[in-house]
Design a protein around this motif. Structure first.
Motif, PDB file in Angstrom:
ATOM      1  N   UNK A  16      45.008  34.534  33.845  1.00  0.00           N
ATOM      2  CA  UNK A  16      46.365  34.200  34.228  1.00  0.00           C
ATOM      3  C   UNK A  16      47.259  35.517  33.768  1.00  0.00           C
ATOM      4  N   UNK A  17      46.996  36.072  32.822  1.00  0.00           N
ATOM      5  CA  UNK A  17      47.902  37.125  32.212  1.00  0.00           C
ATOM      6  C   UNK A  17      47.763  38.592  33.336  1.00  0.00           C
ATOM      7  N   UNK A  18      46.628  38.714  33.944  1.00  0.00           N
ATOM      8  CA  UNK A  18      46.461  39.591  34.860  1.00  0.00           C
ATOM      9  C   UNK A  18      47.130  39.278  36.140  1.00  0.00           C
ATOM     10  N   UNK A  19      47.524  37.946  36.452  1.00  0.00           N
ATOM     11  CA  UNK A  19      48.407  37.677  37.512  1.00  0.00           C
ATOM     12  C   UNK A  19      49.518  38.114  37.763  1.00  0.00           C
ATOM     13  N   UNK A  20      50.107  38.512  36.202  1.00  0.00           N
ATOM     14  CA  UNK A  20      51.618  38.865  36.287  1.00  0.00           C
ATOM     15  C   UNK A  20      51.592  40.405  36.493  1.00  0.00           C
ATOM     16  N   UNK A  21      50.618  41.007  36.570  1.00  0.00           N
ATOM     17  CA  UNK A  21      50.514  42.529  36.721  1.00  0.00           C
ATOM     18  C   UNK A  21      50.506  43.002  38.319  1.00  0.00           C
ATOM     19  N   UNK A  22      50.980  44.174  38.747  1.00  0.00           N
ATOM     20  CA  UNK A  22      50.777  44.587  40.146  1.00  0.00           C
ATOM     21  C   UNK A  22      49.613  45.084  40.565  1.00  0.00           C
ATOM     22  N   UNK A  23      48.751  43.835  40.720  1.00  0.00           N
ATOM     23  CA  UNK A  23      47.331  44.049  41.139  1.00  0.00           C
ATOM     24  C   UNK A  23      47.130  43.484  42.907  1.00  0.00           C
ATOM     25  N   UNK A  24      46.652  44.064  43.640  1.00  0.00           N
ATOM     26  CA  UNK A  24      46.528  43.556  44.901  1.00  0.00           C
ATOM     27  C   UNK A  24      46.296  42.034  45.112  1.00  0.00           C
ATOM     28  N   UNK A  25      46.625  41.361  45.804  1.00  0.00           N
ATOM     29  CA  UNK A  25      46.584  39.925  46.141  1.00  0.00           C
ATOM     30  C   UNK A  25      45.464  39.551  46.284  1.00  0.00           C
ATOM     31  N   UNK A  26      44.430  40.107  47.124  1.00  0.00           N
ATOM     32  CA  UNK A  26      43.103  39.819  47.391  1.00  0.00           C
ATOM     33  C   UNK A  26      42.122  40.031  46.175  1.00  0.00           C
ATOM     34  N   UNK A  27      42.691  41.117  45.312  1.00  0.00           N
ATOM     35  CA  UNK A  27      41.973  41.382  44.150  1.00  0.00           C
ATOM     36  C   UNK A  27      42.119  39.958  43.087  1.00  0.00           C
ATOM     37  N   UNK A  28      43.334  39.522  43.107  1.00  0.00           N
ATOM     38  CA  UNK A  28      43.594  38.444  42.100  1.00  0.00           C
ATOM     39  C   UNK A  28      42.903  37.213  42.609  1.00  0.00           C
ATOM     40  N   UNK A  29      43.104  37.025  43.984  1.00  0.00           N
ATOM     41  CA  UNK A  29      42.159  35.742  44.666  1.00  0.00           C
ATOM     42  C   UNK A  29      40.740  35.666  44.259  1.00  0.00           C
ATOM     43  N   UNK A  30      40.102  36.861  44.236  1.00  0.00           N
ATOM     44  CA  UNK A  30      38.677  37.019  43.890  1.00  0.00           C
ATOM     45  C   UNK A  30      38.359  36.716  42.353  1.00  0.00           C
ATOM     46  N   UNK A  31      39.353  37.370  41.422  1.00  0.00           N
ATOM     47  CA  UNK A  31      39.221  37.288  40.132  1.00  0.00           C
ATOM     48  C   UNK A  31      39.296  35.749  39.498  1.00  0.00           C
ATOM     49  N   UNK A  32      40.080  35.137  40.402  1.00  0.00           N
ATOM     50  CA  UNK A  32      40.590  33.786  40.118  1.00  0.00           C
ATOM     51  C   UNK A  32      39.369  32.743  40.620  1.00  0.00           C
ATOM     52  N   UNK A  33      38.743  33.138  41.737  1.00  0.00           N
ATOM     53  CA  UNK A  33      37.724  32.359  42.163  1.00  0.00           C
ATOM     54  C   UNK A  33      36.432  32.514  41.255  1.00  0.00           C
ATOM     55  N   UNK A  34      36.176  33.893  41.016  1.00  0.00           N
ATOM     56  CA  UNK A  34      34.801  33.963  40.224  1.00  0.00           C
ATOM     57  C   UNK A  34      35.059  33.265  38.947  1.00  0.00           C
ATOM     58  N   UNK A  35      36.197  33.205  38.284  1.00  0.00           N
ATOM     59  CA  UNK A  35      36.558  32.497  36.907  1.00  0.00           C
ATOM     60  C   UNK A  35      36.480  31.247  36.844  1.00  0.00           C
ATOM     61  N   UNK A  36      36.713  30.636  38.111  1.00  0.00           N
ATOM     62  CA  UNK A  36      37.115  29.082  38.241  1.00  0.00           C
ATOM     63  C   UNK A  36      35.950  28.304  38.905  1.00  0.00           C
ATOM     64  N   UNK A  37      35.197  28.911  39.795  1.00  0.00           N
ATOM     65  CA  UNK A  37      34.154  28.054  40.651  1.00  0.00           C
ATOM     66  C   UNK A  37      32.956  28.749  40.248  1.00  0.00           C
ATOM     67  N   UNK A  38      31.794  28.106  40.737  1.00  0.00           N
ATOM     68  CA  UNK A  38      30.488  28.295  40.446  1.00  0.00           C
ATOM     69  C   UNK A  38      29.964  29.853  41.304  1.00  0.00           C
ATOM     70  N   UNK A  39      29.217  30.373  40.586  1.00  0.00           N
ATOM     71  CA  UNK A  39      28.925  31.940  41.208  1.00  0.00           C
ATOM     72  C   UNK A  39      28.553  31.851  42.833  1.00  0.00           C
ATOM     73  N   UNK A  40      27.559  30.795  43.130  1.00  0.00           N
ATOM     74  CA  UNK A  40      27.233  30.531  44.304  1.00  0.00           C
ATOM     75  C   UNK A  40      28.412  30.257  45.446  1.00  0.00           C
ATOM     76  N   UNK A  41      29.136  29.281  44.983  1.00  0.00           N
ATOM     77  CA  UNK A  41      30.461  29.090  45.859  1.00  0.00           C
ATOM     78  C   UNK A  41      31.210  30.280  46.235  1.00  0.00           C
ATOM     79  N   UNK A  42      31.380  31.202  45.096  1.00  0.00           N
ATOM     80  CA  UNK A  42      32.275  32.283  44.892  1.00  0.00           C
ATOM     81  C   UNK A  42      31.602  33.379  45.938  1.00  0.00           C
ATOM     82  N   UNK A  43      30.378  33.263  45.927  1.00  0.00           N
ATOM     83  CA  UNK A  43      29.859  34.303  46.729  1.00  0.00           C
ATOM     84  C   UNK A  43      29.815  34.267  48.208  1.00  0.00           C
TER      85      UNK A  43
END
Length: 285
Positions: free
Chosen positions: A147-174
């Motif tokens: 969540x703290x990383x989301x307030x930093x200037x990181x490309x949106x697609x990178x943020x989405x990927x990080x969120x999914x990897x942290x909150x859903x199963x690996x199989x679904x994220x892949x």
């Protein structure tokens, strides 16, 4: 899209979606730490299709709602939810709460039982103070760091990927496609990042929440849903929560991670719809 005021005057943002068919009881959606109402999009659609008016709000501290300078509690957020219901003239509603939103939903049903028709609690707990066996410190740290990383200037697609990897199963994220509904919902949420002050105050409210000794007094019927691969709040917390609530139903989702509304949308919504219909008719699922 509309705003109303909390008891302390704070602006609260909410969205109300009218049903696509014959109207049924309203459903209030309460989201978790640092997440705004836009992430509910995959769940809104089937609820509307089933005839429910759907209300999704931004908790104080995130999205388009205000961010107070002073800390608050999950009970304060429960009162915020009532303010939104009052603004819409909704006297009684089904409530679906995820993660921190599930804690707020518990407080809402405990303090205002007459406003809650039924309660669906997903990937949540009766509080963190219950111990590391039910809420992993590592999981909480990872969510806060994300969540703290989301307030930093990181490309949106990178943020989405990080969120999914942290909150859903690996199989679904892949396998989640970048043009799919899941990706678009997270992208819409992250397009309005939570400020650091709001995130810290929501975190404090979550850490301080404890309803373990009170959930036995819940009057509305409750459905608890939890994934076995949840990295933030282990499935043991969901089982214990259901055990402590008289006659609560428990749905275990094998292999599912923390964000059930993204990963197992159809499975959890269909079970929730069946549960809510049974409550409306006075029968049990």
């Amino acid at each position: 899209m509309a705003w109303t005021r909390a008891r302390d005057g704070l602006p609260l943002y909410y969205e109300c979606f009218e049903p696509a068919s014959r109207p049924r009881a309203a459903v209030l959606l309460l989201m978790g730490l640092g997440a705004n109402a836009r992430i509910w999009a995959p769940v809104v659609a089937p609820l509307r299709a089933a005839g429910h008016t759907v209300v999704a709000m931004d908790n104080r501290g995130c999205g388009r709602s205000g961010v107070p300078w002073r800390p608050w509690s999950t009970r304060t957020m429960a009162a915020d939810a009532v303010a939104v219901l009052d603004a819409l003239g909704v006297r009684r509603t089904h409530v679906i709460g995820a993660s921190m939103g599930g804690m707020v939903a518990q407080e809402l049903a405990l303090a205002f039982p007459e406003r809650v028709h039924s309660l669906v609690l997903g990937c949540t707990s009766g509080g963190l103070p219950r111990g590391p066996a039910l809420v992993t410190r590592r999981g909480v740290r990872e969510v806060l760091a994300l969540a703290v990383r989301t307030v930093r200037p990181v490309p949106l697609d990178v943020q989405v990927e990080r969120f999914l990897c942290a909150n859903i199963s690996g199989d679904f994220a892949a396998t989640a496609p970048r043009d799919g509904e899941c990706w678009r919902a997270v992208e819409a949420m992250l397009a309005e990042p939570t400020c650091l002050r709001g995130l810290l105050h929501q975190s404090l409210a979550t850490v301080r929440h404890s309803s373990w000794s009170r959930v036995g007094g819940l009057r509305p019927r409750v459905l608890v849903q939890h994934g076995t691969a949840d990295p933030v709040i282990p499935v043991a917390a969901g089982r214990e929560l259901a055990r402590r609530i008289p006659s609560a139903d428990f749905q275990q989702l094998d292999g599912a991670g923390h964000a059930l509304g993204l990963e197992r949308t159809e499975e959890i919504t269909q079970r929730a719809l069946a549960f809510m219909r049974a409550e409306e008719s006075g029968s049990r699922v």
